[in-house]
Design an enzyme around this catalytic site. Sequence first.
Site, PDB file in Angstrom:
ATOM      1  CB  CYS A 140     -41.284  12.627 -14.937  1.00 55.50           C
ATOM      2  SG  CYS A 140     -41.130  11.038 -15.789  1.00 55.50           S
ATOM      3  CG  HIS A 220     -39.957  12.006 -20.701  1.00 52.08           C
ATOM      4  ND1 HIS A 220     -39.561  10.732 -21.016  1.00 52.08           N
ATOM      5  CD2 HIS A 220     -40.111  12.006 -19.346  1.00 52.08           C
ATOM      6  CE1 HIS A 220     -39.478   9.996 -19.908  1.00 52.08           C
ATOM      7  NE2 HIS A 220     -39.800  10.751 -18.877  1.00 52.08           N
TER       8      HIS A 220
HETATM    9  P1  NAD Z   1     -33.513   4.453  -8.828  1.00 49.80           P
HETATM   10  O1  NAD Z   1     -33.291   3.049  -9.251  1.00 49.80           O
HETATM   11  O2  NAD Z   1     -32.637   5.522  -9.399  1.00 49.80           O
HETATM   12  O3  NAD Z   1     -33.387   4.556  -7.239  1.00 49.80           O
HETATM   13  C1  NAD Z   1     -34.009   3.654  -6.390  1.00 49.80           C
HETATM   14  C2  NAD Z   1     -33.226   3.552  -5.095  1.00 49.80           C
HETATM   15  O4  NAD Z   1     -33.906   2.715  -4.179  1.00 49.80           O
HETATM   16  C3  NAD Z   1     -31.835   2.942  -5.293  1.00 49.80           C
HETATM   17  O5  NAD Z   1     -30.915   3.733  -4.584  1.00 49.80           O
HETATM   18  C4  NAD Z   1     -31.951   1.560  -4.650  1.00 49.80           C
HETATM   19  O6  NAD Z   1     -30.735   1.140  -4.094  1.00 49.80           O
HETATM   20  C5  NAD Z   1     -32.985   1.808  -3.567  1.00 49.80           C
HETATM   21  N1  NAD Z   1     -33.726   0.619  -3.133  1.00 49.80           N
HETATM   22  C6  NAD Z   1     -34.090  -0.458  -3.848  1.00 49.80           C
HETATM   23  N2  NAD Z   1     -34.799  -1.313  -3.080  1.00 49.80           N
HETATM   24  C7  NAD Z   1     -34.880  -0.760  -1.861  1.00 49.80           C
HETATM   25  C8  NAD Z   1     -35.493  -1.162  -0.625  1.00 49.80           C
HETATM   26  N3  NAD Z   1     -36.177  -2.310  -0.517  1.00 49.80           N
HETATM   27  N4  NAD Z   1     -35.382  -0.338   0.458  1.00 49.80           N
HETATM   28  C9  NAD Z   1     -34.702   0.842   0.359  1.00 49.80           C
HETATM   29  N5  NAD Z   1     -34.113   1.263  -0.787  1.00 49.80           N
HETATM   30  C10 NAD Z   1     -34.200   0.473  -1.873  1.00 49.80           C
HETATM   31  O7  NAD Z   1     -35.054   4.766  -9.090  1.00 49.80           O
HETATM   32  P2  NAD Z   1     -35.718   6.164  -9.464  1.00 49.80           P
HETATM   33  O8  NAD Z   1     -35.527   6.415 -10.920  1.00 49.80           O
HETATM   34  O9  NAD Z   1     -35.304   7.195  -8.504  1.00 49.80           O
HETATM   35  O10 NAD Z   1     -37.249   5.810  -9.284  1.00 49.80           O
HETATM   36  C11 NAD Z   1     -37.872   5.815  -8.000  1.00 49.80           C
HETATM   37  C12 NAD Z   1     -39.362   6.014  -8.179  1.00 49.80           C
HETATM   38  O11 NAD Z   1     -39.580   7.273  -8.800  1.00 49.80           O
HETATM   39  C13 NAD Z   1     -40.059   4.981  -9.090  1.00 49.80           C
HETATM   40  O12 NAD Z   1     -41.378   4.816  -8.643  1.00 49.80           O
HETATM   41  C14 NAD Z   1     -40.053   5.674 -10.426  1.00 49.80           C
HETATM   42  O13 NAD Z   1     -41.057   5.205 -11.300  1.00 49.80           O
HETATM   43  C15 NAD Z   1     -40.325   7.109  -9.991  1.00 49.80           C
HETATM   44  N6  NAD Z   1     -39.898   8.127 -10.952  1.00 49.80           N
HETATM   45  C16 NAD Z   1     -38.721   8.025 -11.600  1.00 49.80           C
HETATM   46  C17 NAD Z   1     -38.373   8.993 -12.527  1.00 49.80           C
HETATM   47  C18 NAD Z   1     -37.115   8.910 -13.315  1.00 49.80           C
HETATM   48  O14 NAD Z   1     -37.096   9.337 -14.457  1.00 49.80           O
HETATM   49  N7  NAD Z   1     -36.034   8.400 -12.787  1.00 49.80           N
HETATM   50  C19 NAD Z   1     -39.219  10.067 -12.756  1.00 49.80           C
HETATM   51  C20 NAD Z   1     -40.409  10.201 -12.011  1.00 49.80           C
HETATM   52  C21 NAD Z   1     -40.740   9.208 -11.109  1.00 49.80           C
END
Ligand code: NAD
Length: 339
Positions: A140, A220
């Site tokens: 992000c 942020h």
């Molecule tokens: P999150 O924890 O909200 O969601 C992750 C999901 O993946 C959950 O639903 C979990 O149950 C599922 N999961 C976990 N292990 C799994 C597996 N082995 N197989 C299938 N599903 C599985 O995470 P998020 O915040 O959405 O982050 C996801 C990615 O996006 C990360 O790389 C993070 O760095 C990136 N990201 C997050 C944000 C943010 O602010 N939330 C912003 C930009 C990028």
Amino acid sequence: MIKVAVNGYGTIGKRVADAVSVQKDMEIIGVSKTRPSAEALVAVQRGYPVYIADMSKKGSFEKAGIPVAGSVEDMLKKADIVVDGTPGGVGAANKALYEKAGVKAIWQGGEDHEVAGFSFNAHANYKDAIGRQFVRVVSCNTTGLCRVIKAMDDAFGVNKVRAVMVRRGADPHVVKKGPIDAIVLDPPTIPSHHGPDVNTVLPHIDIVTLAMIVPATQMHMHAITIELKKEAGRDDVLAVMKGHNRIGLVKPETSIRSSAELKEYVMDLGRPRADLWENGIFEASVNLVGKELFLFQAIHQEADVVVENIDAIRAMMGEVSDPETSIRMTNEAMQFTAL
Ligand code: NAD
């Protein structure tokens, strides 16, 4: 129709699924969950077939009223492309699954550049993603930095960028993370990882970033200085920002001067989940001292990468070769016009 699977239906995954489902050229063929949860119940309500990572949990899903369409491997067989939305680090471990299934895959910014060998931002390098099997959409913060730096570089040239990121401690629903009462240096060493991450997309930019984490959840905030190559007036800079379809200007007339008020504004505008998909540049902060441009921008961590994932899908599938066409298609389908 491009058949899209979302592996990891969490903060990013659920938003990407909704964004895919309104695109005219894409459809969701399934989303995956590890445990029955509120999100899984919403997936069912939205008509997304739910697949699960661990088939031994099938009974617990069914008990919760969530029909299980199959395993993640079954889902991959039906997909042209998978968006990996699993937590940082987990995504890399899924690479073998995607290779075995012969499916195209997109990772998020929590993974290292090396997992895909190519880091993506629609305005910066869409054309280089055309036809690729693996792509990583940058984080992000990096997305927000790339958008504004690329726009300024195209218009005026950029000599160097110095930026401070004030990062939210956790997403609003995350109850187990802090800080509750501290300003945490992230990290205490300089640069933070954001500058080098920008260089995975814009390798020629001289950039140094510093970062802190604060007790906030909504967005942020970036304080950015960009030294331009050419002389430019404030109006010239604002005109570039106004003409950019993923940069929004927070007008002084709104009296908004915080992430919280901006989030409320976006909610009142009726955006789904109160998502700010664009950079929220505070117009009043845009100021030039000689060739140095100063600005504050708010970045909604849960939202800005969502539209980038949609363009990455289109580029990798190779149907649309012009970045602006894809960006316009994505925005229009989501009824998204930048502030
Ligand atoms: P999150 O924890 O909200 O969601 C992750 C999901 O993946 C959950 O639903 C979990 O149950 C599922 N999961 C976990 N292990 C799994 C597996 N082995 N197989 C299938 N599903 C599985 O995470 P998020 O915040 O959405 O982050 C996801 C990615 O996006 C990360 O790389 C993070 O760095 C990136 N990201 C997050 C944000 C943010 O602010 N939330 C912003 C930009 C990028």
